[in-house]
Design a protein around this motif. Structure first.
Motif, PDB file in Angstrom:
ATOM      1  N   PHE A  40       0.840  -1.286  -0.011  1.00  0.00           N
ATOM      2  CA  PHE A  40      -0.006  -0.020   0.019  1.00  0.00           C
ATOM      3  C   PHE A  40       0.927   1.271   0.034  1.00  0.00           C
ATOM      4  N   PHE A  41       1.828   1.454   1.133  1.00  0.00           N
ATOM      5  CA  PHE A  41       2.453   2.565   1.041  1.00  0.00           C
ATOM      6  C   PHE A  41       3.672   2.343   1.860  1.00  0.00           C
ATOM      7  N   ASN A  42       4.708   3.464   2.026  1.00  0.00           N
ATOM      8  CA  ASN A  42       5.888   3.243   2.735  1.00  0.00           C
ATOM      9  C   ASN A  42       5.972   4.379   3.574  1.00  0.00           C
ATOM     10  N   SER A  43       6.285   4.130   4.948  1.00  0.00           N
ATOM     11  CA  SER A  43       6.404   5.197   5.835  1.00  0.00           C
ATOM     12  C   SER A  43       7.289   4.939   6.835  1.00  0.00           C
ATOM     13  N   CYS A  44       8.323   5.742   7.333  1.00  0.00           N
ATOM     14  CA  CYS A  44       9.063   5.840   8.610  1.00  0.00           C
ATOM     15  C   CYS A  44       9.867   4.541   8.306  1.00  0.00           C
ATOM     16  N   GLY A  45      10.125   4.004   6.961  1.00  0.00           N
ATOM     17  CA  GLY A  45      11.080   2.890   6.845  1.00  0.00           C
ATOM     18  C   GLY A  45      10.294   1.564   7.025  1.00  0.00           C
ATOM     19  N   GLU A  46       8.998   1.610   7.258  1.00  0.00           N
ATOM     20  CA  GLU A  46       8.184   0.395   7.127  1.00  0.00           C
ATOM     21  C   GLU A  46       7.319   0.426   6.220  1.00  0.00           C
ATOM     22  N   ILE A  47       6.871  -0.814   5.551  1.00  0.00           N
ATOM     23  CA  ILE A  47       5.976  -1.000   4.703  1.00  0.00           C
ATOM     24  C   ILE A  47       4.749  -1.534   5.061  1.00  0.00           C
ATOM     25  N   TYR A  48       3.710  -1.086   4.682  1.00  0.00           N
ATOM     26  CA  TYR A  48       2.088  -1.365   5.187  1.00  0.00           C
ATOM     27  C   TYR A  48       1.620  -1.996   4.060  1.00  0.00           C
ATOM     28  N   ASP A  49       0.716  -2.697   4.347  1.00  0.00           N
ATOM     29  CA  ASP A  49      -0.340  -3.267   3.042  1.00  0.00           C
ATOM     30  C   ASP A  49      -1.826  -2.740   3.705  1.00  0.00           C
ATOM     31  N   LEU A  50      -2.806  -3.410   2.760  1.00  0.00           N
ATOM     32  CA  LEU A  50      -4.323  -2.866   3.175  1.00  0.00           C
ATOM     33  C   LEU A  50      -4.786  -3.577   4.480  1.00  0.00           C
ATOM     34  N   ASN A  51      -4.211  -4.667   4.992  1.00  0.00           N
ATOM     35  CA  ASN A  51      -4.475  -5.201   6.072  1.00  0.00           C
ATOM     36  C   ASN A  51      -3.518  -5.077   7.326  1.00  0.00           C
ATOM     37  N   ALA A  52      -2.955  -3.770   7.436  1.00  0.00           N
ATOM     38  CA  ALA A  52      -2.016  -3.230   8.337  1.00  0.00           C
ATOM     39  C   ALA A  52      -1.004  -4.158   8.899  1.00  0.00           C
ATOM     40  N   PHE A  53      -0.403  -5.142   7.887  1.00  0.00           N
ATOM     41  CA  PHE A  53       0.526  -5.999   8.228  1.00  0.00           C
ATOM     42  C   PHE A  53       1.832  -5.277   7.782  1.00  0.00           C
ATOM     43  N   ILE A  54       2.826  -5.201   8.638  1.00  0.00           N
ATOM     44  CA  ILE A  54       3.970  -4.543   8.536  1.00  0.00           C
ATOM     45  C   ILE A  54       5.181  -5.626   7.902  1.00  0.00           C
ATOM     46  N   TRP A  55       5.457  -5.100   6.659  1.00  0.00           N
ATOM     47  CA  TRP A  55       6.537  -6.039   6.006  1.00  0.00           C
ATOM     48  C   TRP A  55       8.051  -5.316   6.537  1.00  0.00           C
ATOM     49  N   GLU A  56       8.558  -6.249   7.366  1.00  0.00           N
ATOM     50  CA  GLU A  56       9.835  -5.751   7.999  1.00  0.00           C
ATOM     51  C   GLU A  56      11.078  -6.187   7.246  1.00  0.00           C
ATOM     52  N   PRO A  57      12.080  -5.056   7.219  1.00  0.00           N
ATOM     53  CA  PRO A  57      13.217  -5.467   6.459  1.00  0.00           C
ATOM     54  C   PRO A  57      13.781  -6.735   6.641  1.00  0.00           C
ATOM     55  N   GLU A  58      14.365  -7.545   5.870  1.00  0.00           N
ATOM     56  CA  GLU A  58      14.888  -9.000   6.056  1.00  0.00           C
ATOM     57  C   GLU A  58      16.319  -8.579   6.736  1.00  0.00           C
ATOM     58  N   ILE A  59      16.750  -9.147   7.687  1.00  0.00           N
ATOM     59  CA  ILE A  59      18.093  -9.433   8.479  1.00  0.00           C
ATOM     60  C   ILE A  59      19.168 -10.320   7.385  1.00  0.00           C
ATOM     61  N   PRO A  60      20.202  -9.610   7.373  1.00  0.00           N
ATOM     62  CA  PRO A  60      21.094 -10.699   6.390  1.00  0.00           C
ATOM     63  C   PRO A  60      21.444 -11.796   7.124  1.00  0.00           C
ATOM     64  N   LEU A  61      21.527 -12.608   6.151  1.00  0.00           N
ATOM     65  CA  LEU A  61      21.967 -14.077   6.964  1.00  0.00           C
ATOM     66  C   LEU A  61      23.258 -14.377   7.516  1.00  0.00           C
ATOM     67  N   ASN A  62      23.252 -14.926   8.671  1.00  0.00           N
ATOM     68  CA  ASN A  62      24.619 -15.094   9.330  1.00  0.00           C
ATOM     69  C   ASN A  62      25.118 -16.606   8.957  1.00  0.00           C
ATOM     70  N   ASP A  63      26.295 -16.464   8.482  1.00  0.00           N
ATOM     71  CA  ASP A  63      27.051 -17.636   8.315  1.00  0.00           C
ATOM     72  C   ASP A  63      26.981 -18.751   9.357  1.00  0.00           C
ATOM     73  N   SER A  64      26.574 -18.456  10.568  1.00  0.00           N
ATOM     74  CA  SER A  64      26.780 -19.509  11.603  1.00  0.00           C
ATOM     75  C   SER A  64      25.836 -20.483  11.311  1.00  0.00           C
TER      76      SER A  64
END
Length: 294
Positions: free
Chosen positions: A8-32
Motif C-alpha cells: 500500500f505505502f511506505n512510511s518511516c522505513g516500514e511498508i504496510y499493506d491494506l490489512n495493516a501487516f508490517i513488512w519488516e526488512p530482512e536481516i542479512p543471513l548469518n553464516d553461523s
C-alpha cells in the motif's frame, strides 16, 4: 488462512499493506547457520499465535525458514523468506517453496523444492549427484488413498498398529482401561526416522509386506542452498518412538520435531567445513540451546 497482501505505502522505513501487516526488512543471513546440526522441537501451529494476533486455523500450514531456524509469519507466504511448510489438510503434509510452480509460494522469487530419499540421515554425507528435486513438491503420509500421497516422511498405522502390534491386542476389550490404553496406540503417525527403524527392525508394513524404510529429505531452500533433513516425531516432547502414543493430555500430536544440516549452494558435502556446535530450538518453550559436545 490470511489473504494475499497488496503493498500500500511506505512510511518511516516500514511498508504496510491494506490489512495493516508490517513488512519488516530482512536481516542479512548469518553464516553461523551453515554446517551445524540444528534440532527443532515441538514446532506447531500454536507457535504462530503470538505473531498473527489470532488463533490459526488447523488447516493452515506452518512456514519455516531453515536458514533462520524460525517460524515465518503467513503474511510472507509469497516470498523467499521460508523454505519448507508443514501441516495442512492431512496434518503432516510437507512442501517446498518455489515461486515458479503452483503452491504456497507461487509468484515469488523462490527456487526451492526437495527430494525424498530412502536413506538414513546419518549415512548421507554428500549431496547426491542425481536426485529428483520436486518443485515445490508435496508429500504427506506414506499411505495410499485419502489418508496420504503414497510417498512421505511419515507413516500412518490406520486403526491398528503394525509397528507395535503388542500394544493394540486389547482393542475392543470389555475392560475399559485396557481398551483405552490400546486405543492410544492406534491411528498412530510415526516419522520414518533412523530411530524408528532401529527401534523396530522387524516391523513390517502389512500393506506392502516390507520392512520400514527410513526417509531423509534433501531440501533446496528458497534461495538455493541445500539441507538434509530428518523428521523425528509428531508428538510433543517425545522423540523416542517407543514412548510415542496418542495421548492428547500428556503427549499431544501435531508437534513436529526434526533435525537438519544446511550447506551453501556451492558445497557438495554436509559438514565439509569444520562443524559448528549443534543447536536445539524448542519452539513451544521459546528456548535455544547450544550443545558443544554433541
Amino acid at each position: 488462512m490470511l489473504p494475499v497482501f497488496t503493498l500500500f505505502f511506505n512510511s518511516c522505513g516500514e511498508i504496510y499493506d491494506l490489512n495493516a501487516f508490517i513488512w519488516e526488512p530482512e536481516i542479512p543471513l548469518n553464516d553461523s547457520v551453515f554446517n551445524r546440526e540444528i534440532y527443532v522441537h515441538n514446532l506447531a501451529l500454536e507457535g504462530i499465535e503470538s505473531v498473527t494476533g489470532q488463533p490459526p486455523d488447523y488447516l493452515d500450514p506452518i512456514l519455516f525458514s531453515l536458514e533462520r531456524f524460525s517460524i515465518v509469519h503467513p503474511g510472507y507466504k509469497i516470498s523467499d523468506r521460508w523454505d519448507i511448510s508443514m501441516g495442512g489438510s492431512f496434518g503432516v503434509t510437507v512442501s517446498g517453496n518455489n515461486g515458479a510452480r503452483r503452491g504456497l509460494g507461487y509468484g515469488s522469487s523462490s527456487i526451492g523444492g526437495y527430494a525424498l530419499l530412502d536413506s538414513m540421515y546419518s549415512q548421507i554425507q554428500d549431496l547426491p549427484a542425481t536426485m529428483n528435486i520436486m518443485e515445490p513438491g508435496l508429500a504427506s503420509l506414506d499411505a495410499q488413498g485419502a489418508a496420504g500421497s503414497g510417498v512421505g516422511p511419515f507413516v500412518y498405522t490406520f486403526g491398528g498398529n503394525f509397528i507395535r502390534p503388542d500394544k493394540v491386542v486389547n482393542l475392543g476389550s470389555q475392560d475399559p482401561v485396557l481398551a483405552h490404553e490400546a486405543f492410544m496406540y492406534s491411528h498412530m503417525i510415526y516419522a520414518l526416522s533412523e530411530d524408528l527403524v532401529t527401534a523396530f527392525p522387524n516391523a513390517l508394513d502389512a500393506r506392502r509386506s516390507a520392512k520400514l524404510r527410513p526417509r531423509t529429505l534433501i531440501v533446496r531452500t528458497a534461495k538455493g542452498n541445500f539441507a538434509k533433513l530428518e523428521f523425528l516425531s509428531y508428538y510433543k516432547d517425545t522423540l523416542d518412538p517407543k514412548e510415542m502414543k496418542r495421548d492428547q493430555r500428556n503427549t499431544p500430536f501435531g508437534y513436529f520435531s526434526f533435525r537438519y544440516i544446511l550447506i551453501k549452494a556451492d558445497e557438495a558435502r554436509f559438514g565439509f567445513v569444520k562443524r559448528r556446535p549443534a543447536m536445539t530450538i524448542d519452539v513451544s518453550r521459546k528456548t535455544t540451546t547450544v550443545h558443544p559436545e554433541m
